[in-house]
Design an enzyme around this catalytic site. Sequence first.
Site, PDB file in Angstrom:
ATOM      1  N   GLU A 143      44.098  36.852  42.276  1.00 19.64           N
ATOM      2  CA  GLU A 143      44.045  36.517  43.707  1.00 19.64           C
ATOM      3  C   GLU A 143      43.443  35.146  43.973  1.00 19.64           C
ATOM      4  OE1 GLU A 143      43.395  39.500  42.511  1.00 19.64           O
ATOM      5  OE2 GLU A 143      44.761  40.830  43.579  1.00 19.64           O
ATOM      6  N   HIS A 146      42.311  50.779  50.383  1.00 19.41           N
ATOM      7  CA  HIS A 146      43.702  50.413  50.656  1.00 19.41           C
ATOM      8  C   HIS A 146      44.086  50.680  52.110  1.00 19.41           C
ATOM      9  CE1 HIS A 146      43.893  50.370  46.284  1.00 19.41           C
ATOM     10  NE2 HIS A 146      45.074  49.784  46.356  1.00 19.41           N
TER      11      HIS A 146
END
Lengths: 326, 324
Positions: free
Chosen positions: B59, B128
């Site tokens: 990321e 999530h």
Amino acid sequence: MAAKYTKELAQEMYKKMSLIRHFEESVKRDFLAGEIPGFTHVYIGEEAIATGVCAALRDDDLIESTHRGHGHCVAKGADVKLMMAEIFGRETGLCKGRGGSMHIADFNVGMLGANGIVGGGFNLATGAALANKEYLKNDRVSVVFFGDGASNRGTFHEAINAASAWNLPVIFVNEMNCWASTTPYRTTCNTEDISDRAYGYHIPGVVVDGQNVFEVYDAAAEAVERARKGEGPTFIECKTYRIEGHFVGDPQLYRDAKETQKIYEETDPLKIFREKAADEMGIMTREECDELDEFCAKELEEAKKFAMDSPWPDAEGYMKYVYADE
Amino acid sequence: MREITFSQATLEAMEEEMLKDDTIFVMGEDLARQGGIFGQFKGLSDKFPGRILDTPISETFIVGGGVGAALAGARPVVDMHFADFIGVCMDEIYNQMAKVRYMFGGQAKVPLVLRAPDGMVVGGAAQHSQCNEAWFMHIPGIKVVAPSDAYKAKMVLKAAIESDDPVIFFEHKVLYPATFEVPEKEDEKPYVLGTADIVKEGTDVTIVSYSVGLKTARAAADMLEKEGISAEVIDLVTISPWDKETILNSVKKTHRFVVCHEAVKQGGVGAEIAATVAEEAIDYLDAPTLRFGAPFCPIPFSSAFDQIVRVQPDDMVAKIKEMF
């Protein structure tokens, strides 16, 4: 050493190194006198690295610098007057007084910025290399300078892995100066040469004497050639030593001042240049080096004067540059 | 009018922009082969070979590399996979992406879009399901958007890609498959970043929301209507910099202010807007402001908790009625 360097190149490199040295001495003096606010980190003793690498680059190649970024900025070709004005926070500065020492940048010469975050430059340089190669369709090369401390950031791994996987034109130039702020490198890393890691990424890794500008230049020129030919990244580890404290004003209680002084006297890259260029190769004389030193001293006097004569930014303009559309 | 899903709308935006500008490319995890984990990039790789990149699970590289590419002159769109992963590359967002333009005195521009699929899905659980847009409202130098329907998704994404500033595009996972009516292409109007949209005019109370929260706000407004209370519903669309003028004008008209979002209420976007309303329009208010958001807990897994962590239109209506 064979006479493979032109006199012009040698002169250019010595001038850059001397300019960096004079710049840093001027900044250090004025910072200690309380004239420059904030934090500043000087590059004294490491001049050969930025100089040797940038001498192998084209004007349109890009570099990502560190918190110790003045040397990279000078080496890439920035005007020391505009740099000094920035360090003094003036409107005429490269960053209009918004950046200062730690965020000095000159996009006109491909210097994409010093970075206050250690290890912040790896991904930026790699992304720039990706864009240039794949989407802007040019043969520009990116360089990221980083210290031994930064090599332990996760960003190092993410960037160099992507650069290798995608064969990107980016050169990882490690300034192995033995100190991560106050912490000796070997107390936090169990390898003598950080460039050993290059093997794990399947890219070339070389170690050079970072005090010898010719050696740095040779390694950089080879890496640039590889990158431009589409052969991917290179890791260059330049052995050097951080002669100054981590920041200007660092009392350096964590090390022996005499030892540091001894290392400086033995490894000063300007001194080594004179030995190589004048005594061994005969491409420049010591007198010519003296003349360049005098020239650089004058340049810095003028730079300081320019900074002092420059206006402060208009404080009402504080919102300028937050967004591009404002 | 025609009907498309939110997901198709984002694809149309990407395709139209990528046809116009060869320097736009996309990178993130599982985009080329999979078409994105929610299918929101499906088919793009076939249409634009080499311009949709499957990255390593890195990321900091996805965002930092995007910033570098933007500095070099390209226009990257990068994908976070799940907005929850955004913390992994926070430095790249708030110290690099957001600041390079300012700290270099305007030398840099960062035309980068960071796409961040966010929000609760059933069973998504704590890592999530988050809505973390409020973090980015606190950072000058980036723009933050969260469209609530397909048409806005398309027009906002197009504006984000065309912007020379970095934009974080929050797209709610629940919205992807949802179908919406959108204008024919020739009737589309460009979106101007920073403008809110009054989706329902009203006279008695202003309800501000965005993203999936807008559906809740509209449901509450419809229920209020039946009770004789006329609610004005405003879609914020751009969370930062937000459209203060539209909201303050509405509050000055209705004299009551309500904000709702799926994100945690504490320190949320609603807190900032409510505080501004208090600062600049308190004399117009006939009742204390009301904020609706998730309770101050991570999102639990079991469906037994679903109702409690989501703002319910019934609860909104009950509390809004007490304002009168």
